[in-house]
Design a protein around this motif. Structure first.
Motif, mmCIF file in Angstrom:
data_model
loop_
_atom_site.group_PDB
_atom_site.id
_atom_site.type_symbol
_atom_site.label_atom_id
_atom_site.label_comp_id
_atom_site.label_asym_id
_atom_site.label_seq_id
_atom_site.Cartn_x
_atom_site.Cartn_y
_atom_site.Cartn_z
ATOM 1 N N LEU A 83 -64.392 -36.358 23.856
ATOM 2 C CA LEU A 83 -63.648 -36.510 22.396
ATOM 3 C C LEU A 83 -62.768 -35.086 22.424
ATOM 4 O O LEU A 83 -61.935 -34.841 22.443
ATOM 5 C CB LEU A 83 -64.662 -36.155 21.114
ATOM 6 C CG LEU A 83 -64.628 -36.952 20.457
ATOM 7 C CD1 LEU A 83 -66.219 -36.080 19.428
ATOM 8 C CD2 LEU A 83 -64.291 -37.709 20.675
ATOM 9 N N TRP A 95 -66.436 -36.154 8.932
ATOM 10 C CA TRP A 95 -66.000 -37.314 9.439
ATOM 11 C C TRP A 95 -65.255 -38.621 8.416
ATOM 12 O O TRP A 95 -65.313 -39.729 9.516
ATOM 13 C CB TRP A 95 -67.184 -37.636 10.076
ATOM 14 C CG TRP A 95 -67.632 -36.991 11.254
ATOM 15 C CD1 TRP A 95 -68.052 -35.873 11.232
ATOM 16 C CD2 TRP A 95 -67.097 -37.383 12.899
ATOM 17 N NE1 TRP A 95 -67.733 -35.021 12.813
ATOM 18 C CE2 TRP A 95 -67.380 -35.078 13.603
ATOM 19 C CE3 TRP A 95 -66.036 -38.616 13.863
ATOM 20 C CZ2 TRP A 95 -67.319 -35.412 14.606
ATOM 21 C CZ3 TRP A 95 -65.700 -37.804 14.690
ATOM 22 C CH2 TRP A 95 -66.016 -36.898 15.448
ATOM 23 N N ILE A 102 -56.735 -41.485 15.220
ATOM 24 C CA ILE A 102 -57.572 -42.040 15.801
ATOM 25 C C ILE A 102 -56.648 -43.176 15.566
ATOM 26 O O ILE A 102 -56.598 -43.801 14.201
ATOM 27 C CB ILE A 102 -58.953 -42.377 14.845
ATOM 28 C CG1 ILE A 102 -59.702 -40.766 14.571
ATOM 29 C CG2 ILE A 102 -59.632 -42.790 15.277
ATOM 30 C CD1 ILE A 102 -61.291 -40.627 14.244
ATOM 31 N N ASP A 104 -56.596 -47.721 16.256
ATOM 32 C CA ASP A 104 -57.114 -49.334 17.090
ATOM 33 C C ASP A 104 -56.464 -49.476 18.583
ATOM 34 O O ASP A 104 -56.047 -48.929 19.241
ATOM 35 C CB ASP A 104 -56.989 -50.169 16.558
ATOM 36 C CG ASP A 104 -55.524 -50.103 16.386
ATOM 37 O OD1 ASP A 104 -54.433 -50.238 17.097
ATOM 38 O OD2 ASP A 104 -55.456 -51.359 14.835
ATOM 39 N N LEU A 115 -62.562 -46.864 9.737
ATOM 40 C CA LEU A 115 -63.597 -46.176 10.981
ATOM 41 C C LEU A 115 -65.181 -46.801 11.387
ATOM 42 O O LEU A 115 -65.538 -47.115 9.826
ATOM 43 C CB LEU A 115 -63.294 -45.010 10.726
ATOM 44 C CG LEU A 115 -62.035 -43.827 10.888
ATOM 45 C CD1 LEU A 115 -61.874 -42.846 10.528
ATOM 46 C CD2 LEU A 115 -61.671 -44.073 11.872
ATOM 47 N N VAL A 132 -61.225 -47.440 20.377
ATOM 48 C CA VAL A 132 -60.798 -46.148 19.795
ATOM 49 C C VAL A 132 -59.924 -45.190 20.326
ATOM 50 O O VAL A 132 -60.212 -45.212 21.503
ATOM 51 C CB VAL A 132 -61.163 -45.960 18.444
ATOM 52 C CG1 VAL A 132 -62.141 -46.403 17.154
ATOM 53 C CG2 VAL A 132 -62.300 -44.941 18.780
ATOM 54 N N ILE A 134 -58.792 -42.109 20.647
ATOM 55 C CA ILE A 134 -58.846 -40.199 19.979
ATOM 56 C C ILE A 134 -58.398 -39.044 20.830
ATOM 57 O O ILE A 134 -57.859 -39.245 21.813
ATOM 58 C CB ILE A 134 -60.444 -39.785 19.737
ATOM 59 C CG1 ILE A 134 -60.804 -40.240 18.986
ATOM 60 C CG2 ILE A 134 -60.195 -37.831 19.267
ATOM 61 C CD1 ILE A 134 -62.490 -40.140 18.568
ATOM 62 N N GLU A 135 -56.885 -38.327 20.588
ATOM 63 C CA GLU A 135 -55.796 -37.691 20.982
ATOM 64 C C GLU A 135 -57.144 -36.491 21.370
ATOM 65 O O GLU A 135 -57.602 -35.487 19.720
ATOM 66 C CB GLU A 135 -54.644 -37.537 19.995
ATOM 67 C CG GLU A 135 -54.018 -36.490 21.021
ATOM 68 C CD GLU A 135 -52.786 -36.244 19.934
ATOM 69 O OE1 GLU A 135 -52.090 -35.958 20.692
ATOM 70 O OE2 GLU A 135 -52.423 -36.367 18.792
ATOM 71 N N TRP A 142 -54.887 -38.950 25.419
ATOM 72 C CA TRP A 142 -55.767 -39.671 24.638
ATOM 73 C C TRP A 142 -57.109 -40.111 25.200
ATOM 74 O O TRP A 142 -57.198 -41.406 26.886
ATOM 75 C CB TRP A 142 -54.859 -41.075 24.311
ATOM 76 C CG TRP A 142 -53.429 -41.249 23.407
ATOM 77 C CD1 TRP A 142 -52.897 -40.893 23.504
ATOM 78 C CD2 TRP A 142 -53.824 -40.750 21.805
ATOM 79 N NE1 TRP A 142 -51.815 -40.208 22.383
ATOM 80 C CE2 TRP A 142 -52.928 -41.044 21.001
ATOM 81 C CE3 TRP A 142 -55.298 -41.549 20.916
ATOM 82 C CZ2 TRP A 142 -52.429 -40.719 20.167
ATOM 83 C CZ3 TRP A 142 -54.993 -41.229 19.665
ATOM 84 C CH2 TRP A 142 -53.583 -40.648 19.165
ATOM 85 N N TRP A 144 -60.321 -42.895 25.449
ATOM 86 C CA TRP A 144 -60.470 -44.580 24.626
ATOM 87 C C TRP A 144 -61.978 -44.486 24.692
ATOM 88 O O TRP A 144 -62.465 -44.602 25.875
ATOM 89 C CB TRP A 144 -59.588 -45.600 25.147
ATOM 90 C CG TRP A 144 -58.779 -45.520 25.367
ATOM 91 C CD1 TRP A 144 -57.125 -44.675 26.441
ATOM 92 C CD2 TRP A 144 -57.496 -45.923 23.739
ATOM 93 N NE1 TRP A 144 -55.962 -44.691 25.773
ATOM 94 C CE2 TRP A 144 -56.082 -45.733 24.008
ATOM 95 C CE3 TRP A 144 -58.065 -47.259 22.917
ATOM 96 C CZ2 TRP A 144 -55.243 -45.964 23.449
ATOM 97 C CZ3 TRP A 144 -57.074 -47.132 21.769
ATOM 98 C CH2 TRP A 144 -55.769 -46.990 21.876
#
Length: 613
Positions: A83, A95, A102, A104, A115, A132, A134-135, A142, A144
């Motif tokens: 992450l 969360w 986040i 798709d 989510l 998903v 997430i930066e 990103w 994945w």
């Protein structure tokens, strides 16, 4: 400590432990042998918290355990590295509604209820293999991940948490994205293309209805882009489009989508707006962003854009219709003038349909030869004799009869049909002038005036088209007058000057039409090789009634004299107007006082009579 407060965790055999072990490549049977309390009869295995933490830390995939309130109960060593978020910061994340972005698999933002862990908590069912993005906090790239979320219940059957496994699929996703970009991105600007834009628009409409906000489209069309292509080159046009795309990105939020739909047309999708005013603010920001000149091959190029805005009203809004509405509004803006902005309203649809039908009929009219020329005499005010004619196009519609020029000329200009139509007018007028010069000789020869539209004047083949028409008609170039409006010439004075010099080198006469209604620089006017200034009808109407109009006409005549030009007054309807113009020493006049525009046959009758006014 990220493990639970209690010294041990109770795992229902075959639910979560089996999933995690399978992801680790071990398997339920192997674990059962290691811990030894069996599973066939629904018995439970008791794991020590520290042992569990040590075990999951060995897993090559990320593991997160999230309780019903969104708090982090457990995570392994792999999860923070996947992450890009430190382990201690992960514990602070809510969360249920995380603060970081986040998305798709298609690149759209995920709603909190979508989510994977929230879905598992809300439904009580396993959610498997959801991709998903997430930066990452550390690099900004990103990550994945393929996420599987498994609810876990306690001994009484009550759900207490959800266990998530995170598998890194960044390399696979990156390869897919590269392949997708070839199909969903514009090759020139790298912006989304029409297909990707429509997909994102569909999602945006659904989201906006759920959030009770609006999604809107801003449809943009560059003004006078064809001039860049024709005068500089298509390569220069491509460079302009690339720079425009870059500036558009800079005017928008990261979550907005700007796409190139084709040619010089762009579209912007923006969400979560509360009113049309939000859309107008974006449009204004874009207008300001394009105001600075573009540097194309060392040349400063200025451009504006016409914009139309359409806003979705509900989830039932069809994406194609919303895009069409924005385009209709853009055409309405373009008709108002360069750089205009128009907001779509339903009444535009009827006008757009009529415009579409008219465009089709206009194309067929060219093919079927439904256009004719009428000719209005240009009279010498000192002699009262016909010194020439102005050729005026008329459309004889098979059902509606005579269609006024005001109803189709502007549409022909917008669609580009004015170029083939203008070529036909030029060729027919020259052919007729050549025939009349032989049938009705005069000394000096009568001249034929032909209007040149903005698109024609910007067209690279105009000079050759004019010369071809003269040759085909066996017409003396010195008997042709090209009428160009003041506003057209001043759009690009330097290019206009070069074109006009070329015409003059062939002894073709040049007229500035509607003089006084636009803005012209006198420094350029004295350099233009113009033969005649044509006084607009609005000034002639006020002669003898309005001192200001009389003063303006007198000033134009005086200016023309000082520059060695002649003056023609149009729209003369009364004897009184003609007398005033004669007193001011105006050279020529035309208008209903002398004659309405005439068919070829009627004009020939008039020439045979050789009238005096």
């Amino acid at each position: 400590m990220l493990a639970p407060d209690s010294p041990s965790i109770w795992w229902p055999w075959g639910i979560t432990a089996a999933g995690i072990l399978a992801g680790a490549g071990l398997g339920a049977a192997g674990w059962a042998r290691g811990r030894g309390t069996g599973g066939e009869g629904g018995q439970q295995t008791r794991l020590d918290g520290e042992e569990l933490q040590a075990y999951v830390d060995l897993m090559p995939i990320g593991v997160l355990t999230i309780d019903r309130q969104g708090g982090l109960v457990l995570c392994n060593r792999t999860a923070p590295s996947l992450l890009g978020i430190p382990r201690e910061e992960l514990q602070e994340v809510t969360w249920r509604s995380p603060a970081f972005a986040i998305i798709d698999a298609s690149g759209d933002g995920l709603e909190t209820e979508d989510l994977p862990w929230n879905k598992a908590l809300s439904t009580g069912f396993r959610v498997s293999g959801v991709m998903v993005g997430i930066e990452r906090e550390d690099t900004g790239d990103w990550a994945w991940l393929s996420v599987t979320a498994q609810p876990r219940c306690d001994a009484s059957g009550a759900m207490v948490e959800v266990i998530c496994t995170l598998e890194d699929v960044t390399q696979q996703k990156t390869a897919e994205v590269e392949l997708t970009l070839q199909h969903l991105r514009d090759n020139l600007t790298s912006l989304p293309n029409r297909a990707l834009f429509m997909e994102r628009l569909s999602r945006a409409i659904l989201r906006s209805d759920r959030r009770k906000f609006y999604a809107a489209i801003l449809f943009l069309d560059l003004d006078r882009f064809k001039v860049v292509n024709d005068s500089l080159s298509h390569e220069a046009g491509d460079k302009l489009l690339i720079q425009v795309a870059s500036r558009l990105r800079g005017c928008l939020r990261p979550e907005d989508t700007v796409a190139r739909l084709g040619g010089d047309e762009f579209a912007v999708l923006f969400e979560d707006i509360t009113s049309v005013n939000d859309g107008l603010l974006v449009a204004d920001r874009i207008s300001q962003g394009l105001a600075t000149p573009f540097n194309i091959n060392g040349e400063e190029v200025f451009t504006t854009c016409s914009m139309g805005i359409a806003i979705s009203s509900s989830a039932e809004t069809l994406p194609a219709e919303l895009l069409r509405d924005a385009e209709v509004a853009m055409y309405r803006a373009k008709a108002k003038g360069e750089g205009s902005i128009e907001i779509f309203d339903p009444s535009m649809n009827a006008k757009a349909l009529a415009r579409f039908q008219m465009e089709g009929e206009l194309r067929r009219a060219l093919e079927r030869g439904e256009f004719v020329l009428h000719y209005q005499p240009v009279v010498g005010l000192d002699t009262g004799r016909i010194e020439g004619f102005e050729a005026l196009v008329r459309w004889i519609h098979p059902e509606r009869g005579m269609v006024p020029p005001l109803e189709f000329i502007s549409l022909a200009e917008e669609t580009g049909l004015i170029v083939p139509l203008g070529t036909w007018v030029l060729e027919e007028a020259c052919r007729q002038a050549g025939a009349w010069s032989r049938a009705f000789p005069a000394d000096p020869p009568r001249l034929m005036n032909v209007n040149i539209s903005a698109r024609q004047f910007q067209h690279k083949d105009l000079i050759e088209t004019v010369l071809d028409a003269l040759r085909a008609a066996r017409m003396d170039p010195g008997t042709l007058k090209l009428e160009i409006t003041e506003s057209i010439m001043m759009r690009d004075p330097l290019a206009s000057l070069e074109a006009m010099k070329t015409f003059k080198s062939h002894n073709i006469h040049l007229v500035i039409d509607d003089f006084g209604t636009g803005y012209s620089s006198l420094s350029y006017l004295k350099r233009f090789p113009v033969d005649t200034l044509k006084v607009d009808k609005s000034f002639v109407d006020g002669l003898g009634k309005d001192p200001e109009s009389t003063a303006i006409v007198a000033a134009i005549i005086s200016l023309a004299r000082s520059l060695g030009m002649r003056v023609t007054a149009e729209g003369i309807e009364t004897m009184d107007q003609m007398v005033h113009l004669q007193k001011l020493a105006c050279d020529q006049g035309q208008g209903y006082h002398f004659s309405r525009p005439l068919s070829r046959e009627k004009a020939e009758e008039l020439l045979g009579q050789d009238p005096r006014w």
